[in-house]
Scaffold this motif. Structure first.
Motif, PDB file in Angstrom:
ATOM      1  N   LEU A   1     -18.015   5.345   2.278  1.00  0.00           N
ATOM      2  CA  LEU A   1     -17.276   6.364   1.533  1.00  0.00           C
ATOM      3  C   LEU A   1     -17.919   6.648   0.186  1.00  0.00           C
ATOM      4  N   GLN A   2     -17.807   7.879  -0.249  1.00  0.00           N
ATOM      5  CA  GLN A   2     -18.284   8.280  -1.568  1.00  0.00           C
ATOM      6  C   GLN A   2     -17.133   8.448  -2.546  1.00  0.00           C
ATOM      7  N   ASN A   3     -15.949   8.790  -2.023  1.00  0.00           N
ATOM      8  CA  ASN A   3     -14.774   8.936  -2.884  1.00  0.00           C
ATOM      9  C   ASN A   3     -13.515   8.842  -2.040  1.00  0.00           C
ATOM     10  N   GLY A   4     -12.374   8.780  -2.722  1.00  0.00           N
ATOM     11  CA  GLY A   4     -11.085   8.667  -2.057  1.00  0.00           C
ATOM     12  C   GLY A   4     -10.106   7.972  -2.977  1.00  0.00           C
ATOM     13  N   ASP A   5      -8.912   7.743  -2.467  1.00  0.00           N
ATOM     14  CA  ASP A   5      -7.859   7.115  -3.256  1.00  0.00           C
ATOM     15  C   ASP A   5      -7.269   5.939  -2.492  1.00  0.00           C
ATOM     16  N   TYR A   6      -6.846   4.928  -3.253  1.00  0.00           N
ATOM     17  CA  TYR A   6      -6.147   3.778  -2.679  1.00  0.00           C
ATOM     18  C   TYR A   6      -5.140   3.330  -3.718  1.00  0.00           C
ATOM     19  N   ALA A   7      -3.873   3.366  -3.385  1.00  0.00           N
ATOM     20  CA  ALA A   7      -2.816   3.032  -4.338  1.00  0.00           C
ATOM     21  C   ALA A   7      -1.947   1.915  -3.780  1.00  0.00           C
ATOM     22  N   VAL A   8      -1.594   0.974  -4.660  1.00  0.00           N
ATOM     23  CA  VAL A   8      -0.701  -0.120  -4.292  1.00  0.00           C
ATOM     24  C   VAL A   8       0.362  -0.280  -5.373  1.00  0.00           C
ATOM     25  N   GLU A   9       1.466  -0.890  -4.967  1.00  0.00           N
ATOM     26  CA  GLU A   9       2.532  -1.266  -5.898  1.00  0.00           C
ATOM     27  C   GLU A   9       2.566  -2.788  -5.930  1.00  0.00           C
ATOM     28  N   VAL A  10       2.623  -3.361  -7.128  1.00  0.00           N
ATOM     29  CA  VAL A  10       2.737  -4.812  -7.279  1.00  0.00           C
ATOM     30  C   VAL A  10       4.213  -5.169  -7.265  1.00  0.00           C
ATOM     31  N   VAL A  11       4.580  -6.142  -6.420  1.00  0.00           N
ATOM     32  CA  VAL A  11       5.969  -6.554  -6.271  1.00  0.00           C
ATOM     33  C   VAL A  11       6.057  -8.061  -6.476  1.00  0.00           C
ATOM     34  N   VAL A  12       7.088  -8.489  -7.205  1.00  0.00           N
ATOM     35  CA  VAL A  12       7.324  -9.914  -7.397  1.00  0.00           C
ATOM     36  C   VAL A  12       8.707 -10.228  -6.846  1.00  0.00           C
TER      37      VAL A  12
ATOM     38  N   LYS B   1       0.843  -1.193   0.000  1.00  0.00           N
ATOM     39  CA  LYS B   1       0.000   0.000   0.000  1.00  0.00           C
ATOM     40  C   LYS B   1       0.880   1.245   0.000  1.00  0.00           C
ATOM     41  N   ASP B   2       0.545   2.208  -0.844  1.00  0.00           N
ATOM     42  CA  ASP B   2       1.216   3.507  -0.861  1.00  0.00           C
ATOM     43  C   ASP B   2       0.450   4.417   0.088  1.00  0.00           C
ATOM     44  N   ALA B   3       0.921   4.503   1.332  1.00  0.00           N
ATOM     45  CA  ALA B   3       0.218   5.260   2.369  1.00  0.00           C
ATOM     46  C   ALA B   3       0.125   6.745   2.053  1.00  0.00           C
TER      47      ALA B   3
ATOM     48  N   ILE C   1       1.440  -8.620   5.954  1.00  0.00           N
ATOM     49  CA  ILE C   1       2.133  -9.646   6.739  1.00  0.00           C
ATOM     50  C   ILE C   1       2.945  -8.974   7.849  1.00  0.00           C
ATOM     51  N   LYS C   2       3.164  -9.691   8.925  1.00  0.00           N
ATOM     52  CA  LYS C   2       3.834  -9.131  10.110  1.00  0.00           C
ATOM     53  C   LYS C   2       5.342  -9.017   9.946  1.00  0.00           C
ATOM     54  N   GLU C   3       5.937  -9.963   9.222  1.00  0.00           N
ATOM     55  CA  GLU C   3       7.394  -9.928   9.030  1.00  0.00           C
ATOM     56  C   GLU C   3       7.732 -10.353   7.608  1.00  0.00           C
ATOM     57  N   GLU C   4       8.940 -10.041   7.180  1.00  0.00           N
ATOM     58  CA  GLU C   4       9.365 -10.355   5.818  1.00  0.00           C
ATOM     59  C   GLU C   4       9.209 -11.843   5.532  1.00  0.00           C
ATOM     60  N   SER C   5       8.756 -12.173   4.308  1.00  0.00           N
ATOM     61  CA  SER C   5       8.568 -13.572   3.930  1.00  0.00           C
ATOM     62  C   SER C   5       9.904 -14.206   3.551  1.00  0.00           C
ATOM     63  N   GLU C   6       9.890 -15.505   3.404  1.00  0.00           N
ATOM     64  CA  GLU C   6      11.090 -16.256   3.030  1.00  0.00           C
ATOM     65  C   GLU C   6      11.630 -15.821   1.667  1.00  0.00           C
ATOM     66  N   LEU C   7      10.740 -15.435   0.752  1.00  0.00           N
ATOM     67  CA  LEU C   7      11.168 -15.008  -0.580  1.00  0.00           C
ATOM     68  C   LEU C   7      11.451 -13.510  -0.670  1.00  0.00           C
ATOM     69  N   GLY C   8      11.196 -12.775   0.416  1.00  0.00           N
ATOM     70  CA  GLY C   8      11.586 -11.367   0.448  1.00  0.00           C
ATOM     71  C   GLY C   8      10.476 -10.342   0.387  1.00  0.00           C
ATOM     72  N   SER C   9       9.213 -10.759   0.405  1.00  0.00           N
ATOM     73  CA  SER C   9       8.130  -9.771   0.491  1.00  0.00           C
ATOM     74  C   SER C   9       8.234  -9.083   1.839  1.00  0.00           C
ATOM     75  N   GLN C  10       8.216  -7.751   1.813  1.00  0.00           N
ATOM     76  CA  GLN C  10       8.496  -6.995   3.036  1.00  0.00           C
ATOM     77  C   GLN C  10       7.319  -6.994   4.004  1.00  0.00           C
ATOM     78  N   ALA C  11       7.647  -6.819   5.278  1.00  0.00           N
ATOM     79  CA  ALA C  11       6.619  -6.694   6.303  1.00  0.00           C
ATOM     80  C   ALA C  11       5.689  -5.549   5.921  1.00  0.00           C
ATOM     81  N   GLY C  12       4.392  -5.756   6.115  1.00  0.00           N
ATOM     82  CA  GLY C  12       3.396  -4.761   5.747  1.00  0.00           C
ATOM     83  C   GLY C  12       2.807  -4.984   4.368  1.00  0.00           C
ATOM     84  N   SER C  13       3.478  -5.793   3.532  1.00  0.00           N
ATOM     85  CA  SER C  13       2.924  -6.099   2.219  1.00  0.00           C
ATOM     86  C   SER C  13       1.923  -7.249   2.361  1.00  0.00           C
TER      87      SER C  13
END
Length: 129
Positions: A113-124, A37-39, A73-85
């Motif tokens: 909600l009637q409007n707003g923004d939500y942005a994410v980055e896809v990571v592999v 998530k792009d906070a 997720i609470k902590e980094e995964s075995e393959l490297g996805s960062q905590a919070g992803s």
């Protein structure tokens, strides 16, 4: 609602991407797809968003994740996805292949909600074995 969200098909209502795996000296490749998530760009809470991922097989897209609210997720995964992803899919492939995916996100029907923004980055993240 989810029944409508999983079928969103107009331009701009989904994000298509491909993962190209090439086995040169490895016998297999493990990879996982996650979103971060792009906070700074997001004004909508995680509980108000629904996330859905599909994978293409023989020209047809099929569900691999969701629909679900964003849960990091609470902590980094075995393959490297960062905590919070949020990990959407884990794959092991034993051949060179291009996997096509389609990501959809929509506002939950329980949201007021009637409007707003939500942005994410896809990571592999991946690892050759």
């Amino acid at each position: 609602n989810d029944a409508i969200g999983v079928k969103l098909s107009d331009e701009g209502q989904y994000f298509d991407f491909a993962i190209d795996t090439k086995l040169d000296n490895a016998t297999s490749i493990d990879y996982e797809i996650s979103i971060i998530k792009d906070a700074k760009k997001s004004t909508i809470s995680d509980n108000d968003i629904r996330i859905y991922l599909e994978k293409e097989n023989s020209g047809t897209y099929s569900k691999v994740f969701g629909p679900s609210a964003f849960k990091g997720i609470k902590e980094e995964s075995e393959l490297g996805s960062q905590a919070g992803s949020m990990i959407l899919n884990k794959v092991t492939t034993k051949k060179s292949v291009v996997d096509n995916y389609r990501l959809r996100m929509w506002l939950s029907d329980s949201s007021s909600l009637q409007n707003g923004d939500y942005a994410v980055e896809v990571v592999v993240n991946g690892r050759a074995n």
